[in-house]
Every structure is written in C-alpha cells, then in structure tokens.
Design an enzyme around this catalytic site. Sequence first.
Site, short mmCIF file in Angstrom:
data_model
loop_
_atom_site.label_atom_id
_atom_site.label_comp_id
_atom_site.label_asym_id
_atom_site.label_seq_id
_atom_site.Cartn_x
_atom_site.Cartn_y
_atom_site.Cartn_z
N HIS A 1 0.95 -1.18 -0.15
CA HIS A 1 0.03 0.11 0.05
C HIS A 1 1.04 1.22 -0.14
CE1 HIS A 1 -3.28 -2.90 1.59
NE2 HIS A 1 -3.75 -2.08 0.41
N ASP B 1 -5.77 5.35 -0.96
CA ASP B 1 -5.17 4.49 0.04
C ASP B 1 -4.07 5.53 0.52
OD1 ASP B 1 -6.02 2.13 0.18
OD2 ASP B 1 -5.06 1.09 -1.28
#
Length: 885
Positions: free
Chosen positions: A608, A649
């Site tokens: 991420h 994200d």
Amino acid sequence: MGCAPSIHVSQSGVIYCRDSDESNSPHQTTTISQGTATLHGLFIKTDAADSIPSVLAYQSRQQPPPSAGPRRKERREPGASARARAPRCCGIEAETQTSNASVKASTTEVQIGPMRLTQDPIQVLLVFEKEDNQSDGFWWACDRAGYRCNIARTAESALECFLDKHQEIIVIDHRNSRYFDAEDICRSIRATKPSEHTVILAVVPRISADQEEASVLPLLNAGFNRQFMENSSITACYNELVQIEHGEVRSQFKLRACNAVFTALDHCQEAIEITSEDHVIQYVNPAFERMMGYHKGELIGKELTELPKSNKNCADLLDTINTFIKKGKEWQGVYYARRKSGDSIQQHVKITPVIGQGGKIRHFVSLKRLHCTNENNKQLYKSHRDEKYTGDNSQSESHSFKCKNRRKDSTDVKSITSQSSDAPSLQTRRYSSMARIHSMTIEAPITKVINIINAAQENSPITVAEALDRVLEILRTTELYSPQLGTKDEDPHTSDLVGGLMTDGLRRLSGNECVFSKNMNLSHSHLSVPNTINDVPPCIAQLLDNEESWDFNIFELEAVTNKRPLVYLGLKVFARFGVSEFLNCSEATLRAWLQVIEANYHSSNSYHNSTHAADVLHATAFFLRKERVKGSLDHLDEVAALIAATIHDVDHPGRTNSFLCNAGSELAVLYNDTAVLESHHTALAFQLTTKDSKCNIFKNIDRNHYRTLRQAIIDMVLATEMTKHFEHVNKFVNSINKPMASEETSPHSEGRDCECTANIKNFPDNQTLIKRMMIKCADVANPCRPLELCIEWAGRISEEYFAQTDEEKRQGLPVVMPVFDRNTCSIPKSQISFIDYFITDMFDAWDAFAHLPVLMQHLANNYKHWKTLDELKCRSLRLPSENNN
C-alpha cells in the site's frame, strides 16, 4: 354551375329546402310552405311561427370571404313583427361538415396523471335573441374550430337545449337585450347540476374611449366565467373560443374525469383517507367508515389531532411518521387506531405524500387495511361482511381459523426440518417477534420484504410457512451479501483471507491492548519543486508513452522515478482527460497536489504505497476509455474517478481495518470502527488539498460542482472497503448486467447499445454503481495483470500481511489471518482463494459490461499458474524452471 338543393323534413312535416348554388348568397333559401319566420338568415315560410321545430338539422353552410364578416340580409313580411313570429323554443344545430376553410370535428386525447382521456368535439350554445353580425361571428368561429353549435333565441329554449346537449361553452348576449335577461338565463343554467363544468361567456357592448369600463363582479355573481367585448370579427371570436377550450374547458374536462376516480375510491375495499398538508380530513371512503365506525360527515373538515388516539403505539411513532411524510417520503408500517366505539385495531398503513402546485406537499393519501393477527380484528372483519356470508360460509371460515391456530400452536419446526435454528420452537419465536418487525418505523426495503413474507405465512400451507421461517432467519442477519463458508471450504487459507477482509476485526483481546498510532506529517515544506510535464526525463517519458496499454509495467516506472511514480503518471493521465480544464486550475496547482498526495503515501509499505495508487490510477484510466463506460459517465464522473483512484489509499499504515480495531488505534476510535481506513483516506485527502492554496485543485470550481464532485469521490473510495464487496457486486449485476442481458437477447436488440448507455445516464444510481465497480476492479486488478506483474504484486501483499501477523503476535493482539505466517503460508493457495471468492465473479460482471478480453485472458493464465504451483506444493512464487532461468 349549381348543386342539388339541401332538403330537410322537420318533425312537423314541413319541408325546408336551401339552394346550394355557389353563386347564391350563403343565406339564400328556397321554401316550400306558407307563412314566414326568420331563423339566423334562413327564411322559412310556415303557417304559424309556433310550428317551427326546436332544432333544425343544418347540413352545410359556406364560409364567408375572409375579408368580410358574415353579412345578414334579413327580410320580413310587411307588417309582421319579428318578435311575434319568434318560436317558443328554436335553435340550429351545426354538424360541421364544412368546406376547405373549415376543420372537421374530431376527438382529442387529454392526459390527466396516469389516465388517458378522449374528449369529444366541443359543443357551444349561442343565446342571442336575434341574428346579427356578432352571432354570425361566433357561428362561423365554431365552424372553423370544428365545434358543434346550437343557437337559442329565448331563455326557455336555451335552458331546454342545455339540458339536452350539456354544452361545454355557452355564449349569452348581454348587450342590453329587450327580450331576455342574460343574467337570469345564466342563473337558471347555473342552477342545474350539469353546469358545474360549463364555461359561460357574456357578450358585453363595446365601450367608447371616454366611457369607464364596468365592473365584472355582477357578471361573476350571476355565474358568468368570462366577458367578451363586442367584436364581430370571426378571428376574434375564434381566438376567444379556442382560448376557452385550451383553458377552462380542458381543465373542467379533467375535473369531470375525477368522478371516475372517486367512484373507484368509493368502491375500493381498502380504507382510504385523504388529508390536506395541515392534516385536515378532506375525504374518506365507505370502507374507511366501516372500519372506523364513523360517518364521513363526522370526519370531513376535522384535523387528525382531534380524533382519539390509541395508546398501544410507540411513544415516538407519530413523530417518526411525520418526519418521513413531511420530507416527501412514503411511510408504511403497522399502526394502532381507535375506532369510534373505543376499540383499538391494528392496521397496515401506507401514507403517501402528494406533491402539488409549487412543488410542495398538498395532500396525504392514507391506505389502511386490517392487520388480522388477533381475534379482535378477525371479529371486526367478520362483523362487516354482508349477511349473505353469515351462513355455512362463516362456519367454514371459523373452521379454517381453528385449523390455522392449531397449526401455529402445535408445529415444532425443529422436529420437521434439519435447517432449524437452535431455538426450541421457531414458530413460537416467529409469532412473538412478528409484532416487533411489523412495528418497525424505519421505511427500508428489507422491512417491506419481511412484512410481505409474514403476511404470506398467514394463509400458506405448513411446509411453505416453515420454508419462509428459514427465509426470515436469513433476512434478519446483518450481512446479507457476505458469503457463508460451508463445510466444503475448510481450507484455512480461504477462511482466514475471507474472514480477515470481510470482518471489522472486533474480536476479544487476548493480551495487552496496544494502541496503534501514527504521527501524520501534514507539512508541505519538504516537498521538492515540481517539474512540468515537458521537463520529464527522457527515460520516464519513454515509459509513459506506453501508459495507455493494459500491460504497462508500473514497477519500471517506480524504479526510474525513485518510488515516486504517482506524480509522473498522474500528470500524463490527468492531462489526457482534461482534468485541469474541468477544475479550472493551473498545471502547477495540479503538480503540487499530486506531490502532496504522493508524499503522504508510505514508501515503507511493501504493497500500500504510491506505486499501488499509480497502478489503480492506470487501471481506472484504462477502464474509462472503454466505449460503454465512456458512454455511461459524464466528464465530472471521469474526473471524480481519477481523483478517487489517486487518493484511495493515502496514508495507509500497511495494516488492515481489523488490526486497527483490535488495537484500539486512534483512527478506529475516531471512525467508530467503521470503514476506518477508507474514511481516513478521503478525509485526509481533502484536508491536504484545502490546507494550502498552492495545491487546492478545487479552489476555482463552482460550489455545486464541488459538492457533487466531493460526494462522488467519497462514495468511490468508501466502495473499496471489502466488507461491502458482495453487496456492491450483487447490486451491479442486478441493476446493470441483467437488464443489459435482457435487452441484448430481445428480438429488437440491434442498435440498442447506445440506447442502453443513454438509459444508464438517465439514472444517477446506475452511474454510481458503475463508478463503484470500476474503482473496486481497479483496486484489486493484480490477478488480471500480466503474469510477471501479478507475481510481484502477490509477493508484496503477502509480505504486508506477514508483517501484520508478526506484529499481532508481538503485541498479543488477536491474529486476524493466522494463515499468513511467513514460515508456513502458501502464497499460491492464498491467491487461488482470493481469485475464487473475490475476483472471478466481480470481473465476470465487469467484463460483461465493459468488454475486457485482455484482462480475462490474463486472469485465466494467472489462475492456471497458481494452480500449478499449488499442485507442486510450492510455497515460492515461481516454478523451479523459472527460478533456474
């Protein structure tokens, strides 16, 4: 040249004949009889004026020249008084079978709500004591408009003709007539019931320039609707009549149609009550009177607050109902009402607000029926039945009630079906909980479904009722879209992966309650000076030349940009979609914003990080170029999707929502353990954007556009939360895929694709489903990438899960996904489980809409690769032969 004369034989046997020679005056007649009488330019000879029939059939009348009004050449016998020879009741009916300048009478379709009405040709009654240019003007105006026209000379004949024909328009001569009182004629017509929907026009004398115009109040008080200033021009008369038709007449025609609606309401078996916006009762039907025990005279005109209320309702039920209906929403539920006798009865109630003039709520329509679950209601229902049903039928009905009650009291579902729950008697619980379900005040579709099922159980066979019990048990669960893993899915990889991604992580802590927190650096001071798109190094520019291809290698861009691929890819993609132009912001502002967003991604995360954000942005841009997607979304939707992909994200800590909730992190506390990360991503992104004007890409757009754009971005980012995964996919399939499939299989499906996307644009909810599905697919598109990229992403996400498991063990937190232990985990098995449960169905649905053969081919190849590794019991990511190479 002449035509054959028109001949008519009256009821009295007198023959009338008119020569239709074109060279003759339109008023010339040929007569056969004795004596004379004058009727609207037709000179009729007869023995006595009283023998003239009330109505003469008029076959044809030539239109006068447009330049001249109808001229009347009235001839009388010497010494004969016109009034003495006037008939008691006389008129002329115009069957407008006219020549070239005229319009034939025809029916007209009128729409009122869902009703489609057919309006017959308009009928007009002219009340003039004698023929003159004004009466001729209205006569020929009726002929031109295609109206049927009658002429009456006396008050008696006018009333008689109206009661016979019920004309929609009546024109009365009010120019100081010596022989009848126009206001008296109007009052006598208004005294009849058919005149309720009739428009009455008064012809008043023309006033001179120095004369003051008279008040219209006397005319209105007499019953006239309008006044017409004397004007014999056919065009003026025609314009007046046509305006009346399209105004008052058409409105009155619609009102007459409402009688059919009220007749239906009066015979409806459901109790109906209509109130004003102030809750004053305006109508109740006979079924309502029978149910409540009141006569309509006792109710109409009263406020609902004046009627006695039952004390069996929840304290705040009325407030809840008012909250719904005053917002224009329909409310449906169960309500206790008090009858006139004082008894409380339980009713199914549906209250529908009716929007009226000005877009405001003008009425409330309530439909009520008895909720027959107790003996009082059943007895009440039976007491209202006709006497003819009280014989053997009532005995059989009583017997059926006993049978039903015996079934309810004695049935033990657990002894019949293996699908029963742990409760000793499902039937007992069903009937004890039914009241709670029916009394739910929240108007939700699931409430309607449960109420319908409960109602269906009342008259269902025992086997059906038991099956519906099981349905109700499923519907009462909180996760209607989440799959339940059966015994065949004992694979711990599947259970851990699905469970870890689909739960909120609220498990009982087994050790120290550690708080996970991160100091967020919101400063922009350490950002490097942004480069323009023209200043991109050649090696990066060369890579970006291929960014429109699905096989674009994001990892190569990550390497050459020193783990900052988002800025460079973002500048290229945003320029291609005209984002700066839509937002009305400069390229410098957009570059600064991209740098701020990328700086807040954690490069320390194996998965991420900003490379993942760039990958999702690339996939989103790829999807937006597909024809059906592009045709279904607006430019604002495209901009919202690209921004959502970029920020989706941001500031991800490399841990799942479950971990944050179990650890009691600051974010979990802030967002109440609900969509923690997704809420944080959107909130922080907008906070970073608006904090500094240099990077505020929204500063120049219209406020309404900003609100719409913001809501679309938030909705898309929140859709990436996996707990709602199956809900989003199911809604997309049911609302998009299935309707499209039915259209494609229809016999007239050719050329329907453009029509389908146009229909999607007409429904914002469908556009929302498409945007959600698009970003969800872009977010987890790794298994659909080329094998080399797919393997790299699989290793990165596995490493992130391994790190989370290690930290959970160190801190004594519940291990959310025990299978992701770096010492024992099989990455191929985890990838197979992920594809089976999350990817296949979603991408099948997305491919059916967007047509993505390249992605589906990669998915099939990658799945085969993981299956091969799994069969070889390999824990590595590549086959041994590949490792050797």
